[in-house]
Design a protein around this motif. Sequence first.
Motif, PDB file in Angstrom:
ATOM      1  N   ARG A  53       0.806  -1.216   0.000  1.00 32.31           N
ATOM      2  CA  ARG A  53       0.000   0.000   0.000  1.00 32.31           C
ATOM      3  C   ARG A  53       0.843   1.273   0.000  1.00 32.31           C
ATOM      4  N   ARG A  54       2.127   1.120   0.159  1.00 33.70           N
ATOM      5  CA  ARG A  54       3.018   2.272   0.007  1.00 33.70           C
ATOM      6  C   ARG A  54       3.504   2.405  -1.429  1.00 33.70           C
ATOM      7  N   GLY A  55       3.119   1.441  -2.281  1.00 34.21           N
ATOM      8  CA  GLY A  55       3.550   1.505  -3.663  1.00 34.21           C
ATOM      9  C   GLY A  55       4.829   0.763  -3.943  1.00 34.21           C
ATOM     10  N   PHE A  56       5.374   0.029  -2.959  1.00 35.24           N
ATOM     11  CA  PHE A  56       6.601  -0.712  -3.175  1.00 35.24           C
ATOM     12  C   PHE A  56       6.292  -2.169  -3.543  1.00 35.24           C
ATOM     13  N   MET A  57       7.189  -2.739  -4.318  1.00 34.77           N
ATOM     14  CA  MET A  57       6.974  -4.101  -4.796  1.00 34.77           C
ATOM     15  C   MET A  57       7.153  -5.143  -3.688  1.00 34.77           C
ATOM     16  N   VAL A  58       6.213  -6.103  -3.626  1.00 36.94           N
ATOM     17  CA  VAL A  58       6.306  -7.248  -2.737  1.00 36.94           C
ATOM     18  C   VAL A  58       6.462  -8.486  -3.616  1.00 36.94           C
ATOM     19  N   GLN A  59       7.362  -9.372  -3.242  1.00 37.84           N
ATOM     20  CA  GLN A  59       7.603 -10.570  -4.047  1.00 37.84           C
ATOM     21  C   GLN A  59       6.377 -11.479  -4.027  1.00 37.84           C
ATOM     22  N   THR A  60       5.804 -11.743  -5.199  1.00 29.43           N
ATOM     23  CA  THR A  60       4.709 -12.694  -5.319  1.00 29.43           C
ATOM     24  C   THR A  60       5.298 -14.075  -5.543  1.00 29.43           C
ATOM     25  N   THR A  61       4.849 -15.048  -4.767  1.00 29.34           N
ATOM     26  CA  THR A  61       5.407 -16.393  -4.895  1.00 29.34           C
ATOM     27  C   THR A  61       4.300 -17.417  -4.763  1.00 29.34           C
ATOM     28  N   THR A  62       4.684 -18.681  -4.816  1.00 32.95           N
ATOM     29  CA  THR A  62       3.746 -19.788  -4.668  1.00 32.95           C
ATOM     30  C   THR A  62       4.167 -20.639  -3.477  1.00 32.95           C
ATOM     31  N   VAL A  63       3.250 -21.431  -2.990  1.00 44.20           N
ATOM     32  CA  VAL A  63       3.521 -22.207  -1.782  1.00 44.20           C
ATOM     33  C   VAL A  63       4.685 -23.177  -1.990  1.00 44.20           C
ATOM     34  N   ASP A  64       4.764 -23.763  -3.179  1.00 46.47           N
ATOM     35  CA  ASP A  64       5.814 -24.764  -3.380  1.00 46.47           C
ATOM     36  C   ASP A  64       7.224 -24.181  -3.438  1.00 46.47           C
ATOM     37  N   THR A  65       7.343 -22.867  -3.601  1.00 47.16           N
ATOM     38  CA  THR A  65       8.677 -22.240  -3.646  1.00 47.16           C
ATOM     39  C   THR A  65       8.914 -21.299  -2.469  1.00 47.16           C
ATOM     40  N   ILE A  66       8.020 -21.294  -1.512  1.00 49.68           N
ATOM     41  CA  ILE A  66       8.087 -20.287  -0.461  1.00 49.68           C
ATOM     42  C   ILE A  66       9.299 -20.466   0.445  1.00 49.68           C
ATOM     43  N   GLY A  67       9.872 -21.660   0.472  1.00 49.19           N
ATOM     44  CA  GLY A  67      11.056 -21.896   1.282  1.00 49.19           C
ATOM     45  C   GLY A  67      12.260 -21.066   0.865  1.00 49.19           C
ATOM     46  N   GLN A  68      12.214 -20.491  -0.326  1.00 52.81           N
ATOM     47  CA  GLN A  68      13.300 -19.638  -0.801  1.00 52.81           C
ATOM     48  C   GLN A  68      13.253 -18.238  -0.179  1.00 52.81           C
ATOM     49  N   PHE A  69      12.183 -17.926   0.566  1.00 53.73           N
ATOM     50  CA  PHE A  69      11.965 -16.556   1.020  1.00 53.73           C
ATOM     51  C   PHE A  69      11.823 -16.445   2.538  1.00 53.73           C
ATOM     52  N   VAL A  70      12.515 -17.314   3.267  1.00 49.31           N
ATOM     53  CA  VAL A  70      12.457 -17.259   4.731  1.00 49.31           C
ATOM     54  C   VAL A  70      12.935 -15.893   5.208  1.00 49.31           C
ATOM     55  N   ASP A  71      12.167 -15.312   6.166  1.00 49.04           N
ATOM     56  CA  ASP A  71      12.437 -13.991   6.743  1.00 49.04           C
ATOM     57  C   ASP A  71      12.265 -12.856   5.748  1.00 49.04           C
ATOM     58  N   GLN A  72      11.554 -13.112   4.653  1.00 44.36           N
ATOM     59  CA  GLN A  72      11.225 -12.059   3.689  1.00 44.36           C
ATOM     60  C   GLN A  72       9.717 -11.903   3.606  1.00 44.36           C
ATOM     61  N   GLY A 141       4.037 -28.288   5.123  1.00 44.98           N
ATOM     62  CA  GLY A 141       5.125 -27.890   4.243  1.00 44.98           C
ATOM     63  C   GLY A 141       6.340 -27.334   4.939  1.00 44.98           C
ATOM     64  N   GLY A 142       6.258 -27.129   6.258  1.00 39.62           N
ATOM     65  CA  GLY A 142       7.424 -26.666   7.008  1.00 39.62           C
ATOM     66  C   GLY A 142       7.596 -25.168   7.101  1.00 39.62           C
ATOM     67  N   TYR A 143       6.607 -24.395   6.595  1.00 38.50           N
ATOM     68  CA  TYR A 143       6.702 -22.935   6.640  1.00 38.50           C
ATOM     69  C   TYR A 143       5.334 -22.359   6.973  1.00 38.50           C
ATOM     70  N   GLU A 144       5.343 -21.152   7.533  1.00 36.35           N
ATOM     71  CA  GLU A 144       4.091 -20.436   7.742  1.00 36.35           C
ATOM     72  C   GLU A 144       4.294 -18.972   7.410  1.00 36.35           C
ATOM     73  N   LEU A 145       3.178 -18.288   7.233  1.00 38.18           N
ATOM     74  CA  LEU A 145       3.192 -16.885   6.845  1.00 38.18           C
ATOM     75  C   LEU A 145       2.656 -16.051   7.997  1.00 38.18           C
ATOM     76  N   GLN A 146       3.480 -15.113   8.509  1.00 36.44           N
ATOM     77  CA  GLN A 146       3.033 -14.162   9.518  1.00 36.44           C
ATOM     78  C   GLN A 146       2.392 -12.981   8.788  1.00 36.44           C
TER      79      GLN A 146
END
Length: 488
Positions: A53-72, A141-146
Amino acid sequence: MGVPPGNRPTVPRDWFQGVPERYVAGADTRGRQEGRPYPRSQQVIHEISGLDRRGFMVQTTTVDTIGQFVDQTVMIRGWLYSKRSSGKVRFLLIRDGTGTIQAVVVKNEVSPATFALTDTLTQESSLVVSGNVHADARSPGGYELQVSEITVVQVAEDYPITPKEHGPAFLLDHRHLWLRSAKQHAILRIRSQVIEAAREFLNREGFILFDAPILTPAACEGTTTLFETDYFYNEKAYLSQSGQLYAEAGAMAFGKVYTLGPTFRAEKSKTRRHLTEFWMLEPEAAFAELEDILSLAEQLVSHLVHSVLTHKSEELKILGRERSKLESVLSPFPRIRYDDALDLLRQNGIDHEWGEDFGTAEDTLISELFDRPVMITHYPLQTKAFYMKSDSDKPELALCVDVLAPEGYGEIIGGSQREDDYNKLVERLTQHDLPREPFEWYLDLRRYGSVPHSGFGLGIERTVAWICGIRHLREAIPFPRMLQRIYP
């Protein structure tokens, strides 16, 4: 709230590919060229293109690749599979087609409106969720989204498929929705892997894809199971029973080909092993004899099974499939002749008359005696299709094979060496009471450069059902067609 115009960032135009112009264009020509968003369109752009909502890009991903984005911080777009609450925390299980992930919404970490929104969400509501990725072994899947933000695309009506037990008729009437359930989702992802692995294997072995027609002028597997339709100028056409005859023409042109597509049998059967529309993989090779395709078949089946074991372990886990029963599927497979199979049947209480083909009961019993697929060869010629070649040593036998999957699943492959002698093939057409005229093109293959050639057909649904450990073929295809089922 929008970002003040003077502080709103300019973003590259290609970020907005596929987004309607009215959501992207700026107030002037320069704004349109730069892809600067309208303030009033920020929510839509957030949903589609991944801007926060600030106009900055957020990485769009899928559940099967989400492990690549820990702490992001990432964005997931999908549907609400289920939810539960625990005081000031909401747990949303979100599926996006590639998998499921738990999204955790904590009251004091999101806006009041976002937290309140979670109470309005129904099963299968579509939504876009942004949040920080955390590794958590307890989560699917070993990951969750806060969660930091939620955008609702649509709040779904009351979903008809609930956690309670539903009968098969109800579920098949709602097959278009049943596909979303975890088990059905796993089965069809395994089906996709089986087809991908089959293509990979055959391409590696030098086969090329050769598309056969669906509408044909004649029968391939006998006239009693043909779906007939009116063609132009008072001609009759039939839905294909097999791509094999056309694949033979392809083999004479390219050496090694395979067809993959739907086939149709107007067989009035209600068994769990029959569909009126099913998919067949049919390799065909020139200069190949029976022994060549026996080797090809066992290598192919072994490759399919181990590809699923490697790439779809989570899906097998969802289905509760015992991996050990698949891990034993290694070549070479046991090979027995029809006469040996008769002896096995008699030893186990079935007195089957010589000269008759095996049915479901016989296939089931024999396949239960082995821990891997078994190959039965040399059936009586009289029980087999007109195109099969006879054994030169015992002309009453066909140079053919049926491959039976273990655990009672029965036949998954049928194949043979093809009759390559013109005169013998003409004789076989007469014996099977088939008209010669529709097969003249097929006889041409024996007139012009005939060679020994062989092939087989592998039933996709039967193979998938066995690998998945499910009982009925109706779950191994997206929309099954059966004797009393053509909806939806």
